[in-house]
Write a protein that holds these residues in place. Structure first.
Motif, PDB file in Angstrom:
ATOM      1  N   ARG A  36       0.840  -1.340  -0.053  1.00  0.00           N
ATOM      2  CA  ARG A  36      -0.027  -0.072   0.170  1.00  0.00           C
ATOM      3  C   ARG A  36       0.719   1.124   0.086  1.00  0.00           C
ATOM      4  O   ARG A  36       0.733   2.315  -0.763  1.00  0.00           O
ATOM      5  CB  ARG A  36      -1.017   0.000   1.256  1.00  0.00           C
ATOM      6  CG  ARG A  36      -1.990  -1.000   1.033  1.00  0.00           C
ATOM      7  CD  ARG A  36      -3.232  -0.629   2.086  1.00  0.00           C
ATOM      8  NE  ARG A  36      -2.441  -0.965   3.499  1.00  0.00           N
ATOM      9  CZ  ARG A  36      -2.721  -1.718   4.163  1.00  0.00           C
ATOM     10  NH1 ARG A  36      -3.182  -3.179   3.741  1.00  0.00           N
ATOM     11  NH2 ARG A  36      -2.115  -2.229   5.570  1.00  0.00           N
ATOM     12  N   LYS A  37       1.997   1.359   0.921  1.00  0.00           N
ATOM     13  CA  LYS A  37       2.732   2.290   0.898  1.00  0.00           C
ATOM     14  C   LYS A  37       3.474   2.587  -0.335  1.00  0.00           C
ATOM     15  O   LYS A  37       3.857   3.809  -0.858  1.00  0.00           O
ATOM     16  CB  LYS A  37       3.600   2.296   2.115  1.00  0.00           C
ATOM     17  CG  LYS A  37       2.822   2.461   3.547  1.00  0.00           C
ATOM     18  CD  LYS A  37       3.758   2.448   4.696  1.00  0.00           C
ATOM     19  CE  LYS A  37       3.131   2.581   5.988  1.00  0.00           C
ATOM     20  NZ  LYS A  37       3.954   2.361   7.011  1.00  0.00           N
ATOM     21  N   THR A  38       3.988   1.589  -0.949  1.00  0.00           N
ATOM     22  CA  THR A  38       4.703   1.968  -2.370  1.00  0.00           C
ATOM     23  C   THR A  38       3.720   2.278  -3.279  1.00  0.00           C
ATOM     24  O   THR A  38       4.393   3.317  -4.058  1.00  0.00           O
ATOM     25  CB  THR A  38       5.024   0.377  -2.906  1.00  0.00           C
ATOM     26  OG1 THR A  38       6.122  -0.199  -1.682  1.00  0.00           O
ATOM     27  CG2 THR A  38       5.807   0.455  -4.040  1.00  0.00           C
ATOM     28  N   ALA A  39       2.530   1.920  -3.462  1.00  0.00           N
ATOM     29  CA  ALA A  39       1.718   2.513  -4.349  1.00  0.00           C
ATOM     30  C   ALA A  39       1.392   4.119  -4.076  1.00  0.00           C
ATOM     31  O   ALA A  39       1.349   4.933  -4.920  1.00  0.00           O
ATOM     32  CB  ALA A  39       0.264   1.637  -4.242  1.00  0.00           C
ATOM     33  N   LEU A  40       1.134   4.254  -2.802  1.00  0.00           N
ATOM     34  CA  LEU A  40       1.002   5.727  -2.704  1.00  0.00           C
ATOM     35  C   LEU A  40       2.063   6.459  -2.862  1.00  0.00           C
ATOM     36  O   LEU A  40       1.852   7.649  -3.254  1.00  0.00           O
ATOM     37  CB  LEU A  40       0.900   5.767  -1.006  1.00  0.00           C
ATOM     38  CG  LEU A  40       0.582   7.162  -0.456  1.00  0.00           C
ATOM     39  CD1 LEU A  40      -0.824   7.944  -1.208  1.00  0.00           C
ATOM     40  CD2 LEU A  40       0.320   7.247   1.021  1.00  0.00           C
ATOM     41  N   ALA A  41       3.327   5.894  -2.629  1.00  0.00           N
ATOM     42  CA  ALA A  41       4.453   6.954  -2.983  1.00  0.00           C
ATOM     43  C   ALA A  41       4.542   6.970  -4.665  1.00  0.00           C
ATOM     44  O   ALA A  41       4.748   8.329  -5.040  1.00  0.00           O
ATOM     45  CB  ALA A  41       5.748   6.041  -2.752  1.00  0.00           C
ATOM     46  N   GLY A  42       4.155   5.761  -5.424  1.00  0.00           N
ATOM     47  CA  GLY A  42       4.147   6.155  -6.743  1.00  0.00           C
ATOM     48  C   GLY A  42       3.086   7.212  -7.233  1.00  0.00           C
ATOM     49  O   GLY A  42       3.569   8.149  -8.096  1.00  0.00           O
ATOM     50  N   GLN A  43       1.676   7.168  -6.665  1.00  0.00           N
ATOM     51  CA  GLN A  43       0.794   8.205  -6.924  1.00  0.00           C
ATOM     52  C   GLN A  43       1.403   9.766  -6.676  1.00  0.00           C
ATOM     53  O   GLN A  43       1.303  10.287  -7.446  1.00  0.00           O
ATOM     54  CB  GLN A  43      -0.398   8.116  -6.363  1.00  0.00           C
ATOM     55  CG  GLN A  43      -0.987   6.693  -6.579  1.00  0.00           C
ATOM     56  CD  GLN A  43      -2.307   6.349  -5.548  1.00  0.00           C
ATOM     57  OE1 GLN A  43      -2.404   6.627  -4.555  1.00  0.00           O
ATOM     58  NE2 GLN A  43      -3.375   5.798  -6.252  1.00  0.00           N
ATOM     59  N   LEU A  44       1.946   9.784  -5.717  1.00  0.00           N
ATOM     60  CA  LEU A  44       2.428  11.142  -5.056  1.00  0.00           C
ATOM     61  C   LEU A  44       3.452  11.478  -6.109  1.00  0.00           C
ATOM     62  O   LEU A  44       3.535  12.817  -6.561  1.00  0.00           O
ATOM     63  CB  LEU A  44       3.213  11.019  -3.754  1.00  0.00           C
ATOM     64  CG  LEU A  44       3.840  12.331  -3.066  1.00  0.00           C
ATOM     65  CD1 LEU A  44       2.624  13.406  -3.438  1.00  0.00           C
ATOM     66  CD2 LEU A  44       4.347  12.030  -1.873  1.00  0.00           C
ATOM     67  N   ILE A  45       4.665  10.747  -6.490  1.00  0.00           N
ATOM     68  CA  ILE A  45       5.538  11.117  -7.528  1.00  0.00           C
ATOM     69  C   ILE A  45       5.076  11.493  -8.657  1.00  0.00           C
ATOM     70  O   ILE A  45       5.559  12.637  -9.328  1.00  0.00           O
ATOM     71  CB  ILE A  45       6.471   9.875  -7.865  1.00  0.00           C
ATOM     72  CG1 ILE A  45       7.227   9.735  -6.380  1.00  0.00           C
ATOM     73  CG2 ILE A  45       7.550  10.068  -8.835  1.00  0.00           C
ATOM     74  CD1 ILE A  45       8.128   8.203  -6.288  1.00  0.00           C
ATOM     75  N   VAL A  46       4.098  10.896  -9.193  1.00  0.00           N
ATOM     76  CA  VAL A  46       3.535  11.334 -10.376  1.00  0.00           C
ATOM     77  C   VAL A  46       2.764  12.475 -10.621  1.00  0.00           C
ATOM     78  O   VAL A  46       2.945  13.123 -11.476  1.00  0.00           O
ATOM     79  CB  VAL A  46       2.381   9.975 -10.967  1.00  0.00           C
ATOM     80  CG1 VAL A  46       1.699  10.308 -12.097  1.00  0.00           C
ATOM     81  CG2 VAL A  46       3.138   8.933 -11.356  1.00  0.00           C
ATOM     82  N   LEU A  47       1.977  12.560  -9.577  1.00  0.00           N
ATOM     83  CA  LEU A  47       1.302  13.790  -9.450  1.00  0.00           C
ATOM     84  C   LEU A  47       2.323  15.349  -9.491  1.00  0.00           C
ATOM     85  O   LEU A  47       2.237  16.085 -10.149  1.00  0.00           O
ATOM     86  CB  LEU A  47       0.792  14.039  -8.187  1.00  0.00           C
ATOM     87  CG  LEU A  47      -0.235  15.438  -7.944  1.00  0.00           C
ATOM     88  CD1 LEU A  47      -0.960  15.690  -8.720  1.00  0.00           C
ATOM     89  CD2 LEU A  47      -0.906  15.431  -6.609  1.00  0.00           C
ATOM     90  N   VAL A  48       3.313  15.124  -8.669  1.00  0.00           N
ATOM     91  CA  VAL A  48       4.515  16.257  -8.652  1.00  0.00           C
ATOM     92  C   VAL A  48       5.284  16.161  -9.866  1.00  0.00           C
ATOM     93  O   VAL A  48       5.351  17.209 -10.428  1.00  0.00           O
ATOM     94  CB  VAL A  48       5.606  15.919  -7.506  1.00  0.00           C
ATOM     95  CG1 VAL A  48       6.629  16.935  -7.614  1.00  0.00           C
ATOM     96  CG2 VAL A  48       4.715  16.097  -6.174  1.00  0.00           C
ATOM     97  N   GLY A  49       5.451  14.999 -10.565  1.00  0.00           N
ATOM     98  CA  GLY A  49       6.288  14.979 -11.951  1.00  0.00           C
ATOM     99  C   GLY A  49       5.177  15.715 -12.815  1.00  0.00           C
ATOM    100  O   GLY A  49       5.651  16.239 -13.733  1.00  0.00           O
TER     101      GLY A  49
END
Length: 469
Positions: free
Chosen positions: A316-329
């Motif tokens: 779950r935390k890995t997925a949340l990290a990916g979503q955050l990175i994509v939004l900022v990127g």
């Protein structure tokens, strides 16, 4: 490492995802650089070559990406095996993936050799352009087996958190691609000037070179010895598992790319210069898509490993990290596109009419990229859980029903011109048909992003209930 980056914290998973994603991103950019080189070099050759390139690439990408999506089923399968320390099973899955890639190549080649069915919806195409399209696709048919088998190597390296090997090969291939383009497009070093056909020929040569390099590295890298990589005979049980996940994944990839492919074929009705401007816009969108795709692949690989290890909090935390990175990127990418618009266009073409069309269409790209990025990461996270069929159905509704069919209906069909006021507001100066297609594609991506996000959380809740003590 600071306290905030201790294992288990969100910052830790952000850093882990970035460490995995940047080689995937560089590798993806290296791959898309082929399209950039082809488009830029053809654009400086002639407008006719650029039109042939635009239509040919639209057809080829539709075929290749759909088949590539099936091969990418190896990523969650091998990732879960690797997370569970089933190394030999991971190696056997890769071998079965090679057989599947070869079988898919035969299907793809048969499709590429008959381009006239695709061109029927583009209206009247000049015979010289149609000739270039046919021969360009024949050259790419030669490349297809190599590129699909190389994708199995890509999937293996990504699934086991070793993506740098493919990155290095793809980076080296850019130089060879540029060299062979220079030789065959413009007729240097005694070669005939083949225009767009020369770009296809150079892609075929480089494709087989990269496959040879990938197989050599698998054989000589000691890390891969644990997987006992061999090409065993095809097994229907393993092929069935790959196809069960791969067909809806390939369908999902196909739905995403088909919208752009059929957009190019429809836009051809508005003439050579509009087609060229649309191709520049489509190429930029594809280039921007590499960031969320790379993070999505990295997040899906790491999430699949966590699922295989039965560590659901880490998943779950890995997925949340990916979503955050994509939004900022995505927000950072939008800023670059707005600030560097003029310089970007100068790289692609020196034809003022083509540049004017592309500049008008680019006014919608900030909104388009944000929606595209968010639907991308959510679709990849679902694949980590081996969930692909429902996401495919959601994307068919949003991208094909709302985006593509809606764009045709309002841009070229019975309601053509209905969105003129909105076009004048968002993309003043853009040709109405092409602009309508891009607006409806934007709406479709927004719908897809929302639907996939809610379905991902539904799957997550199901796993929580299933793994609860």
């Amino acid at each position: 490492m600071g306290v905030s980056a201790l294992p288990g914290t969100l910052l830790f998973y952000v850093r882990q995802t970035l460490n995995h994603a940047w080689p995937v991103l560089v590798s993806a950019w290296a791959g898309i650089a082929f399209g950039v080189l082809d488009t830029a070099m053809a654009g400086h050759s002639s407008a006719a070559d650029l039109q042939a390139m635009s239509l040919s690439v639209s057809i080829y990408i539709t075929v290749f990406v759909g088949l590539m999506g099936v091969v990418h089923a190896l990523i969650p399968i091998i990732g879960q095996h690797f997370g569970a320390q089933r190394h030999e099973a991971a190696g056997q899955a890769w071998g079965q993936g090679v057989w599947m890639a070869l079988g898919l190549s035969a299907v793809g080649i048969a499709t590429l050799l008959f381009p006239h069915a695709w061109l029927a919806m583009s209206g009247d195409i000049e015979p010289a352009v149609e000739h270039e399209i046919a021969w360009y696709l024949r050259a790419l048919a030669l490349a297809l087996p190599a590129t699909l088998v190389f994708r199995t190597i890509y999937a293996l390296g990504t699934a086991v958190s070793k993506p740098k090997m493919v990155m290095n090969i793809n980076l080296a291939s850019i130089g060879f691609k540029a060299l062979f383009n220079w030789i065959f497009i413009f007729g240097n070093l005694g070669a005939p000037a083949l225009g767009a056909i020369g770009a296809g020929l150079s892609t075929a040569i480089v494709g087989w070179m990269t496959l040879a390099a990938g197989l050599w590295m698998l054989r000589h890298d000691k890390f891969y010895a644990r997987f006992k990589l061999k090409l065993h005979r095809p097994r229907w049980r393993d092929q069935k598992e790959l196809l069960r996940l791969g067909l809806p994944m390939g369908g999902s990839y196909l739905v995403e790319v088909c919208a752009f492919s059929f957009m190019a074929l429809l836009v051809a009705r508005e003439g050579m210069f509009v087609t060229g401007g649309h191709q520049i816009m489509a190429n930029l969108v594809a280039l921007c898509y590499m960031m969320p795709m790379a993070v999505g692949i990295a997040s899906a690989s790491l999430t699949a490993q966590a699922i295989g290890a039965e560590d659901m909090p880490r998943a779950r935390k890995t997925a949340l990290a990916g979503q955050l990175i994509v939004l900022v990127g995505a927000l950072a990418t939008i800023c670059i596109l707005i600030v560097g618009k003029r310089d970007i266009l100068a790289v692609y073409t020196d034809d003022l009419q083509v540049a004017a069309v592309a500049a008008a269409l680019m006014q919608v790209i900030p909104y388009f990229h944000l929606c595209d990025a968010m639907q991308c990461i959510n679709s990849y996270l679902l694949r980590a859980y081996k969930v692909a069929t429902v996401p495919l159905l959601l994307q068919i509704f949003a991208l094909t029903g709302v985006g593509l069919l809606g764009g045709w209906w309002l841009g070229f069909g019975p309601a053509a011109g209905a969105l003129q006021p909105m076009v004048d507001w968002i993309m003043p100066g853009a040709p109405i048909g092409a602009a309508t297609l891009w607006l409806m594609a934007l709406i479709g991506l927004g719908v897809s992003a929302v639907l996939l996000y809610f379905w991902y959380w539904r799957v997550l809740r199901q796993y929580r209930r299933r793994t609860a003590p």
